[in-house]
Design an enzyme around this catalytic site. Structure first.
Site, PDB file in Angstrom:
ATOM      1  N   GLU A 221       0.832  -1.212   0.000  1.00  0.00           N
ATOM      2  CA  GLU A 221       0.000   0.000   0.000  1.00  0.00           C
ATOM      3  C   GLU A 221       0.864   1.259   0.000  1.00  0.00           C
ATOM      4  O   GLU A 221       0.660   2.190  -0.789  1.00  0.00           O
ATOM      5  CB  GLU A 221      -0.908   0.036   1.239  1.00  0.00           C
ATOM      6  N   ARG A 276       4.365  -1.147  15.309  1.00  0.00           N
ATOM      7  CA  ARG A 276       3.326  -0.513  16.147  1.00  0.00           C
ATOM      8  C   ARG A 276       3.906   0.168  17.374  1.00  0.00           C
ATOM      9  O   ARG A 276       3.194   0.837  18.116  1.00  0.00           O
ATOM     10  CB  ARG A 276       2.271  -1.541  16.530  1.00  0.00           C
ATOM     11  N   GLU A 362      -2.752  -6.293  17.551  1.00  0.00           N
ATOM     12  CA  GLU A 362      -1.717  -6.932  16.736  1.00  0.00           C
ATOM     13  C   GLU A 362      -0.678  -7.603  17.638  1.00  0.00           C
ATOM     14  O   GLU A 362      -0.066  -8.588  17.268  1.00  0.00           O
ATOM     15  CB  GLU A 362      -1.043  -5.904  15.811  1.00  0.00           C
ATOM     16  N   HIS A 393     -23.639   8.891  23.220  1.00  0.00           N
ATOM     17  CA  HIS A 393     -24.828   9.015  22.369  1.00  0.00           C
ATOM     18  C   HIS A 393     -24.797   8.003  21.245  1.00  0.00           C
ATOM     19  O   HIS A 393     -25.517   8.136  20.258  1.00  0.00           O
ATOM     20  CB  HIS A 393     -24.918  10.436  21.821  1.00  0.00           C
ATOM     21  N   LYS A 518      -2.049 -10.899   2.928  1.00  0.00           N
ATOM     22  CA  LYS A 518      -1.157 -10.195   1.992  1.00  0.00           C
ATOM     23  C   LYS A 518      -0.800 -11.092   0.815  1.00  0.00           C
ATOM     24  O   LYS A 518      -0.828 -10.678  -0.333  1.00  0.00           O
ATOM     25  CB  LYS A 518       0.158  -9.799   2.690  1.00  0.00           C
TER      26      LYS A 518
HETATM   27  O1  LIG Z   1       6.170   0.276   8.248  1.00  0.00           O
HETATM   28  P1  LIG Z   1       5.859  -0.827   7.280  1.00  0.00           P
HETATM   29  O2  LIG Z   1       7.006  -1.753   7.091  1.00  0.00           O
HETATM   30  O3  LIG Z   1       5.391  -0.243   5.971  1.00  0.00           O
HETATM   31  O4  LIG Z   1       4.696  -1.668   7.886  1.00  0.00           O
HETATM   32  C1  LIG Z   1       3.397  -1.190   8.064  1.00  0.00           C
HETATM   33  C2  LIG Z   1       2.553  -2.231   8.771  1.00  0.00           C
HETATM   34  O5  LIG Z   1       2.593  -3.409   7.980  1.00  0.00           O
HETATM   35  C3  LIG Z   1       1.968  -4.585   8.468  1.00  0.00           C
HETATM   36  O6  LIG Z   1       0.604  -4.506   8.315  1.00  0.00           O
HETATM   37  C4  LIG Z   1       2.277  -4.882   9.898  1.00  0.00           C
HETATM   38  O7  LIG Z   1       1.368  -5.803  10.389  1.00  0.00           O
HETATM   39  C5  LIG Z   1       2.218  -3.633  10.765  1.00  0.00           C
HETATM   40  O8  LIG Z   1       2.723  -3.948  12.029  1.00  0.00           O
HETATM   41  C6  LIG Z   1       3.050  -2.537  10.157  1.00  0.00           C
HETATM   42  O9  LIG Z   1       3.001  -1.418  10.997  1.00  0.00           O
END
Ligand SMILES: O=P(O)(O)OC[C@H]1O[C@H](O)[C@H](O)[C@@H](O)[C@@H]1O
Length: 578
Positions: A221, A276, A362, A393, A518
């Protein structure tokens, strides 16, 4: 169980003792427990200005003792020490877990694989300090000589939610607002082109700096969004503009370079920072420093470190993240409440729940122990939330009379904004906080038949107007909402989640569960391309997916790449006229 594997915690005597203890608690009601002032006093804890009130949890003195026994059984203190000592506690990825080092003071020593990581952390922070100052002061200009006043941070998951949470929390803080005057910070997370359109709306390439944020620099993405926004930049300003208008944050500096970003404009971090848990790395610090200046962001790091230091040194019985984590384990594993509502009475904390949702779900949504043994109990919590009073509400009905959902109420003593209208009984912030105080007691006490009869409520309505009460919550009161206390709140939740994971005996620091979706998306992508470009028939999907995919492909016949100008039609995105 294979040799070398540990028995799950649920087979321990401490767990069995707590199971047994549930019967005692089932014989209590918060209405009565709240009358015991000594009990309440014992359950109200304070550290560095934060008050945590656990008195509305369904616990008595014994419960806390038994939970501390469970913590001992799970070797919680050792686990905390191991984390700060840089032990590779993320075993499935063979990595340390050292996000706390990201906010350590310069003179702190935190070792990972035999060397102190703190100087490297500060090298990056110093680089961000200097770079953000160049951008903000206008000494770094865009390719056409204009100051870069707008920033678009492209990233998803941990490379998005934490920075968005902190940005939202700082936006209305007077000092931060002043520092951000004339600047805009936008986030682009979803691969949905609608999110691109929203993020770029009203922006001008000449005055925009793009920060690509991705730990791996491979997330589909983020990379597609990065290519899309690069096209937006280059089709207006030329390829040479990339070096002035695009920078990156990643652990994968090789891929950053391959993407075409000058390594001098890359801000690194390390594999011992989980996505995270990365908001205190350049992931959050760079976009936030560009918007607010580094000095404000530094206070945010200091706040987080205040909790880190407390977490690693305070005895377990007065350790806030430990106690919060133990209460969650009690609610989830013993009282049968798998959900938790995060309810900040502060609009600036609107993005706390979405961020903690990732940190918690996660991290702790796992099915096997650290040793890979399937667990006989569920782990993790279903986290959701909205700021109060909005939530009241919306979904509070269910929390009051439907399912039991332990709530975290978060209140602020001194608001970022003050409004007090002449003739009003209380100020606007007081009005908000009246609800904060009322909701916790409403859940705990409920309303009885006797009370309703005394109020002369018609008999037929009594069952509908009764509230069982005895619904647990906890309250966190912060003195104010500044970068410092935002940092404290963040670290409080991060460590609480880790505590829960350690008690359950899982690895809270990997996330294999996101991989399957994925790879299946990759399979669909290949076939979609073949179907669109070579009209190849679909194969290998089940009946349902084939049917829906076929319908989807028929609905859109576009096979050719449009001109870049059509990618950003001028009616959607001004500044991209043909
Ligand atoms: O920072 P990136 O390598 O693009 O990863 C973005 C995200 O990708 C995945 O969905 C992982 O599960 C997340 O933990 C992570 O934050």
């Amino acid at each position: 169980m294979a040799s070398g594997q540990h028995a799950p915690i649920s087979e321990s005597a401490a767990w069995a003792d707590l199971k047994q203890h549930v019967k005692t608690i089932e014989g209590t009601h918060l209405r009565n427990l709240m009358q015991d002032n000594n009990r309440c006093e014992e359950l109200i804890k304070e550290y560095d200005g934060i008050v945590v009130d656990l008195s509305r949890q369904r616990v008595i003195h014994d419960t806390v003792d038994k939970l501390l026994n469970l913590a001992e059984e799970a070797k919680l203190k050792e686990k905390i020490d191991q984390m700060f000592d840089g032990v590779h506690i993320n075993e499935t990825e063979n990595r340390s877990v050292l996000h706390a080092a990201l906010r350590a003071p310069r003179d702190e020593v935190i070792n990972c694989d035999g060397h102190n990581v703190v100087p490297a952390v500060w090298d990056v922070l110093d680089k961000i300090d200097a770079f953000s100052d160049q951008i903000r002061s206008g000494s770094w200009l865009g390719s056409t000589g204009k100051p870069l006043t707008d920033v678009v941070a492209i990233g998803i998951g941990g490379s998005f939610l934490g920075p968005l949470f902190v940005h939202t929390a700082m936006q209305t803080e007077p000092g931060c607002a002043q520092a951000a005057k004339g600047r805009r910070l936008r986030f682009l997370a979803n691969v949905d082109p609608i999110d691109v359109a929203r993020a770029l709306l009203d922006l001008n390439q000449e005055t925009t700096l793009v920060v690509i944020v991705s730990k791996t620099f491979t997330t589909a993405e983020t990379m597609l969004n990065a290519r899309t926004v690069r096209t937006w930049i280059t089709s207006a300003l030329g390829v040479e503009a990339v070096s002035k208008h695009m920078v990156a944050v990643s652990t994968n500096l090789k891929l950053v370079k391959e993407f075409g970003i000058d390594p001098a404009n890359a801000f690194g971090f390390w594999d011992w920072v989980g996505g995270r848990y990365s908001v205190c790395s350049a992931v959050g610090v760079l976009p936030l420093a560009l918007q607010y200046g580094f000095s404000h962001v530094k206070k945010f790091l200091q706040g987080a470190w205040s909790i880190d230091d407390h977490f690693r040194s305070a005895p377990l019985e007065s350790n806030l993240p430990v106690l919060l984590g133990l209460m969650s384990v009690w609610n989830v594993s013993f009282l049968g409440c798998p959900a938790r509502a995060i309810l900040p009475y502060c609009q600036a904390l609107a993005k706390l729940a979405p961020h903690i949702q990732q940190v918690s779900m996660e991290s702790n949504g796992k099915g096997v122990s650290l040793d890979g043994v399937p667990l006989p109990f569920g782990t993790g919590e279903i986290d959701f939330g909205e700021p109060g009073t909005n939530g009241q509400h919306s979904f509070y009905q269910l929390i009051h009379q439907g399912r039991v959902i332990p709530c975290d109420f978060i209140g602020i003593i001194k608001s970022q904004q003050s409004v007090y209208l002449k003739g009003e009984q209380v100020s606007n912030h007081d009005e908000l906080m009246c609800n904060f105080f009322a909701q916790a007691d409403a859940l705990a006490y409920g309303k009885t038949r006797e009370e309703l009869v005394a109020e002369k409520v018609p008999e037929a309505l009594i069952p509908h107007k009764m509230f069982s009460g005895n619904r647990q919550s906890l309250s966190i009161l912060l003195p104010n909402l500044t970068p410092y206390t935002v940092g404290q709140l963040l670290a409080l939740y991060e460590h609480r989640v880790a505590v829960q994971g350690w008690i359950w005996g899982i690895n809270s620091f990997d996330q294999w569960g996101v991989e399957l979706g994925k790879s299946l998306a990759g399979k669909v992508r290949t076939q979609m391309n073949a179907a669109r470009t070579k009209t190849q028939p679909l194969s290998g999907f089940n009946y349902s997916t084939t049917t829906l995919l076929t319908r989807y492909l028929q609905g859109k016949t576009q096979l050719l790449y449009p001109d870049p100008h059509d990618v950003f039609p001028s009616n959607v995105l001004p500044g991209f006229e043909k």
